[in-house]
Design an enzyme around this catalytic site. Structure first.
Site, short mmCIF file in Angstrom:
data_model
loop_
_atom_site.label_atom_id
_atom_site.label_comp_id
_atom_site.label_asym_id
_atom_site.label_seq_id
_atom_site.Cartn_x
_atom_site.Cartn_y
_atom_site.Cartn_z
N GLU A 1 36.92 -16.92 -64.00
CA GLU A 1 37.81 -17.67 -63.12
C GLU A 1 37.48 -19.16 -63.19
OE1 GLU A 1 39.46 -17.86 -58.51
OE2 GLU A 1 37.93 -16.40 -59.02
N GLY B 1 29.09 -19.91 -56.32
CA GLY B 1 28.22 -19.13 -55.45
C GLY B 1 28.20 -17.69 -55.90
N ALA B 2 29.39 -17.16 -56.20
CA ALA B 2 29.50 -15.78 -56.67
C ALA B 2 30.92 -15.55 -57.14
CB ALA B 2 29.15 -14.80 -55.55
N MET B 3 31.13 -14.41 -57.82
CA MET B 3 32.45 -14.09 -58.39
C MET B 3 32.76 -12.63 -58.17
SD MET B 3 35.12 -15.15 -59.86
CE MET B 3 36.49 -14.03 -60.13
N GLU B 4 34.00 -12.36 -57.71
CA GLU B 4 34.40 -11.04 -57.23
C GLU B 4 34.91 -10.10 -58.30
OE1 GLU B 4 38.23 -13.59 -56.71
OE2 GLU B 4 36.07 -13.89 -56.55
N ASN B 5 34.56 -10.27 -59.56
CA ASN B 5 35.06 -9.40 -60.63
C ASN B 5 35.10 -7.93 -60.19
OD1 ASN B 5 34.60 -11.76 -62.48
ND2 ASN B 5 32.47 -11.19 -62.08
N HIS C 1 31.97 -11.81 -48.54
CA HIS C 1 33.14 -12.52 -49.09
C HIS C 1 33.59 -11.87 -50.40
CE1 HIS C 1 35.62 -16.20 -49.84
NE2 HIS C 1 35.39 -15.87 -51.11
N GLU C 2 32.66 -11.67 -51.31
CA GLU C 2 33.04 -11.12 -52.62
C GLU C 2 33.48 -9.67 -52.49
OE1 GLU C 2 33.47 -13.37 -54.63
OE2 GLU C 2 32.20 -14.88 -53.68
#
Length: 883
Positions: A144, A283-287, A319-320
């Site tokens: 992303e 911060g992080a990624m929701e894959n 959140h993720e």
């Protein structure tokens, strides 16, 4: 994707030299030009032969014409820095493909085809950390927004959904763990190599693709969903970090249960994996099914993480996870709709954190972030609506406006609808658009239909930039109180004229004698102005307005100081009480800095603040976490935002003078508070966290009044600390002092935690953000430290972002602070352009600063703009900042 707790593009690879381009105006992409993609990608099969220096990728795309789009004889596949080694159509070598810049164009005469493309990558050379890159011997991806095109040629846009099957082959000793989206369907060995195949049954856009290969260990657990599905949970980390993952796992399980209870959302795969990566822009990624996290938001224990770190881990994990529905199952049609997934998911994680801890404290913290980051964004050259009309580089729109203001806009809908009706609307949204790429309008329409609201005018919140200013006037005559509300939405770049927007304001009218009110009311200001009357008040009431921060607006009210003191002591809405404390200080400092006060008036203003603060310190009705919020003075950044033209030097001097006076006047009360709080246990319960919070806040006041006394107390707190919160809090105070203990404790902290990257990040940040008069010189020296590197985003931010957020050092009258950040941007841009671009807004606030400093800031922006090579990311930010 989480950025707010920071974000960038790939490279170092000569074949991926996007950072080395001549500065030019990139093509403007407009929302009104959206058109459906002419092909659907029914299935995507990816075959990876993995290596750090060379990875071969074979992509097989099953294509069909899209009946909802204009037909096209060709297909355009996005690429970036790639060269196709092979192109086959329906099994045969293609002789009808060409390159158009970075994109691959293939002629497809029929209605259905199978297209195979082979590419080769250099993950180790990818310093931009987008696409497939290496981190400490591990391979991982970040796609992303537009990173997938760095892996293979593909229609890299969020409305092209496909079912992915991924096969990975790698040396087993080097990469014993092979992960991708979905469920593992097969695995095996081939001599010294092994392979694994993963299949994700849910169609997804390319930005949600993920792959990880490395030598990792896992904390494993399970969760049973409300429908009876047994979900395997794994958090993968490097060996040695496993002991610091318990909090993350417990946070994940709490988030899964909460989302079922509050939003009715159940997880939909058999496995949920999280991987912690030390080199990560975000911060992080929701894959889907395989979240990739910055280690900062996974690893936590009481010795190495503060209470704030524990809260951040819980919030980002949630959140993720929440993105599984608000972002993955329902994704965004195009990047103009980014707030569709991010604003809604931020609201969901805020509500979750409110339920897990103190709701008032969480709400105040969220508002503080909004005001310190988003309000300045809204009032500067980078202002944009939460649904922009155009962009040049999408990575520059991962902003506080999209995330935090987007959440506030949806929160307003929830406030107007009520919780139950809002839930009906969100259920309708998921029901209507499950498996689709949706728009912000789709979401608003679902809330409108499900909650029974008329949101026609409310839609202006999505299209108009700027923070509305609401002027509040309360008058009294006889037994009638008259409230007049008026609104103004200021002009922003490209939007000189604005229409009034619906603004929901929670209010209460207090009887000043009894200290009570008749109940909270919700009023919605729809027009430019509105007048309301309230009967039965023999004496003028005291108005509490925008309770709970029910609308993301600036409130301008001509309220007597005595009324603010009343609200600061007696308001039963925690946010409104906090706001009264803030307004007392803002009003006083504004008058002092403006030069409109004589000595007597200054003393009266100070005394009002002292009285209110003393009441807070002694109030047994509030817990220490809330007490800590009420003790905090407005930040210098917030104070600068209140001025049309700010003098950072004067603001810093007067704020510190007030803090020193309060520390002197309330010295014994503060020492007593510190002693009482020091008796608390080193646990993670709310009472212990609150005690740690007020302990360090007491030290900050005492340090301004008496350096040596505070130094001795801080050193004792440091030596006796059993938690990172106490140790870091003490070191934060010491870092700003000119005492012998400062050097000793900084050295002890470094030696104690040397080798722990996340804690050493704290060590850099504490010095860069300190009140020490030589903070700027300290940053220059730390730049040469053996542990500093620009190639790790966390480390670069720990020093330079902390410095850019340090007003007294960054705004040095000499301009050295601006030059330091400009030099950083120019050095970092070829290495990691997204991270570099995020430093530009600090310089872009020059229009709100007094003329001398403003000229120096603008000069540094012009120097950056004149550089021979700039990335698209940085070029857009700088050009917009210059205006």
């Amino acid at each position: 994707m989480d950025i707010a707790r920071t974000p960038a593009t790939p490279d170092g690879n000569p074949e991926m030299a996007d950072a080395a381009v001549e500065p030019h105006a990139p093509a403007l992409i407009r929302r009104k030009d959206y058109a459906p993609y002419p092909w659907t990608v029914v299935a995507t099969h990816l075959d990876f032969d993995l290596g750090l220096d060379k990875t071969r990728v074979e992509a097989k795309l099953t294509l069909e014409r899209n009946p909802a789009a204009e037909p096209s004889p060709t297909i355009r596949l996005n690429g970036e820095g790639l060269a196709p080694l092979e192109v086959r159509c329906d099994g045969e070598p293609s002789n009808s493909h060409t390159m158009d810049g970075d994109d691959l164009i293939v002629t497809l005469p029929g209605d259905a085809h199978e297209l195979t493309i082979v590419t080769e990558l250099d993950p180790a050379g990818n310093s931009q950390l987008m696409g497939l890159f290496a981190s400490n011997g591990m391979l991982c991806t970040q796609c992303e927004a537009e990173g997938f095109r760095r892996i293979t040629f593909f229609p890299d846009r969020p409305d092209v959904l496909s079912v992915y099957t991924v096969r990975m082959r790698a040396p087993k000793a080097q990469f014993p763990v092979l992960l991708a989206n979905g469920n593992c369907t097969a695995e095996g060995e081939e001599g010294e190599h092994h392979w694994a195949e993963w299949h994700d049954p849910w169609p997804k856009p390319s930005y949600l693709f993920a792959l990880v290969a490395g030598d990792l260990v896992a904390r494993s657990d399970s969760f049973t969903t409300m429908g009876g599905r047994e979900v395997a949970l794994n958090i993968f980390v490097r060996d040695g970090d496993l002991d610091r993952t318990e909090h993350a796992m417990e946070s994940l399980k709490r988030a899964m249960a909460w989302d079922e209870q509050i939003f009715g959302r159940e997880y939909d795969l058999d496995i949920y994996n999280i991987v912690a990566v030390s080199d990560f822009n975000m911060g992080a990624m929701e894959n889907k099914g395989l979240n990739v996290f910055n280690t900062k938001y996974v690893l936590a224990d009481i010795d190495t993480a503060t209470d704030g770190d524990f809260d951040a881990v819980e919030g980002v994990i949630a959140h993720e996870y929440f993105h599984n529905w608000s972002g993955n199952r329902v994704t965004c049609r195009d990047w103009f709709q980014l707030s569709l997934k991010e604003g809604f998911t931020v609201l969901r994680d805020q509500l979750f954190s409110q339920d897990m801890g103190s709701a008032p404290v969480k709400r105040i913290g969220d508002v503080r972030v909004l005001r310190s980051v988003q309000f300045p964004e809204d009032s500067g050259p980078l202002a944009h609506p939460i649904r922009p009309d155009s962009y040049q580089e999408i990575s520059n729109f991962y902003t506080s406006t999209i995330y935090n203001k987007g959440a506030e806009v949806i929160r307003m809908m929830r406030t107007m609808a009520g919780e139950e009706a809002f839930r009906k609307g969100s259920d309708l949204y998921f029901e209507r658009h499950d498996g689709e790429a949706a728009t912000c309008e789709d979401f608003v329409k679902a809330i409108e239909d499900g909650a029974g609201l008329d949101l026609g005018q409310f839609r202006l919140w999505y299209s108009q930039a700027g923070t509305p200013k609401v002027t509040v006037k309360l008058s009294h005559e006889g037994e009638t109180a008259t409230l007049t509300l008026s609104q103004e939405v200021p002009p922003t770049p490209g939007q000189p004229d604005k229409q009034p927007m619906p603004i929901p304001l929670k209010i209460a009218l207090f009887d000043r004698t009894s200290g009570t009110h008749r109940g909270e009311q919700l009023v919605v200001l729809n027009g430019a102005s509105e007048t309301l009357t309230f009967e039965g008040f023999e004496a003028p009431p005291v108005l509490s307005v925008n309770r709970g921060f029910s609308a993301p607006v600036r409130i301008e009210r001509d309220i007597p100081r005595d009324d603010l003191t009343f609200l600061a002591a007696k308001d039963d809405d925690p946010f409104a009480r906090y706001e009264a404390m803030q307004d007392l200080v803002v009003g006083h400092l504004g008058d002092v800095i403006g030069g409109g006060l004589d000595t007597e008036d200054r003393d009266v203003g100070r005394e009002a603040i002292r009285t209110a603060l003393a009441a807070v310190l002694a109030d047994g009705r509030i817990d220490d976490q809330m007490r800590g919020e009420l003790m905090m003075l407005p930040s210098e950044t917030y104070l600068m935002e209140q001025a049309l033209v700010a003098d950072p030097g004067a603001i810093h001097a007067e704020r510190e003078t007030l803090k020193a006076w309060l520390g002197q006047e309330l010295g014994e009360e503060l020492v007593g508070l510190h002693q009482r709080a020091s008796e608390g246990p080193g646990t993670l319960d709310a009472a212990a966290q609150g005690a740690r919070k007020i302990k360090t806040l007491a030290l900050t006041y005492l340090a301004a009044a008496d350096q040596q006394r505070a130094s001795d107390m801080a050193a004792a707190q440091y030596d006796g600390a059993t938690t990172m919160t106490d140790r870091q809090g003490a070191l934060m105070v010491l870092a700003g002092l000119e005492t012998a203990e400062r050097t000793a404790k900084l050295l002890d902290f470094y030696n104690r935690y040397r080798g722990n990257d996340l804690v050493i990040d704290k060590w850099f940040a504490l010095q860069a953000s300190s009140l020490h008069p030589q903070a700027l010189a300290h940053v220059k020296a730390l730049r040469e430290h053996e542990d500093f590197t620009l190639r790790n985003p966390n480390r670069a931010r720990s020093l330079y972002m902390a410095f850019a957020g340090n007003p007294q050092a960054f705004y040095a009258a000499s301009g050295e602070g601006y030059r330091l950040i400009a030099d950083l941007i120019l050095e970092l841009d070829p290495i990691n352009s997204q991270t570099a671009a995020r430093f530009v807004p600090a310089l872009g606030r020059w229009r709100r600063i007094e003329p001398g400093r403003a000229a120096l800031m603008r000069g540094e922006l012009e120097r950056i703009a004149g550089a021979s090579q700039l990335s698209r990311d940085t070029f857009e930010q700088v050009s917009r900042s210059l205006g």
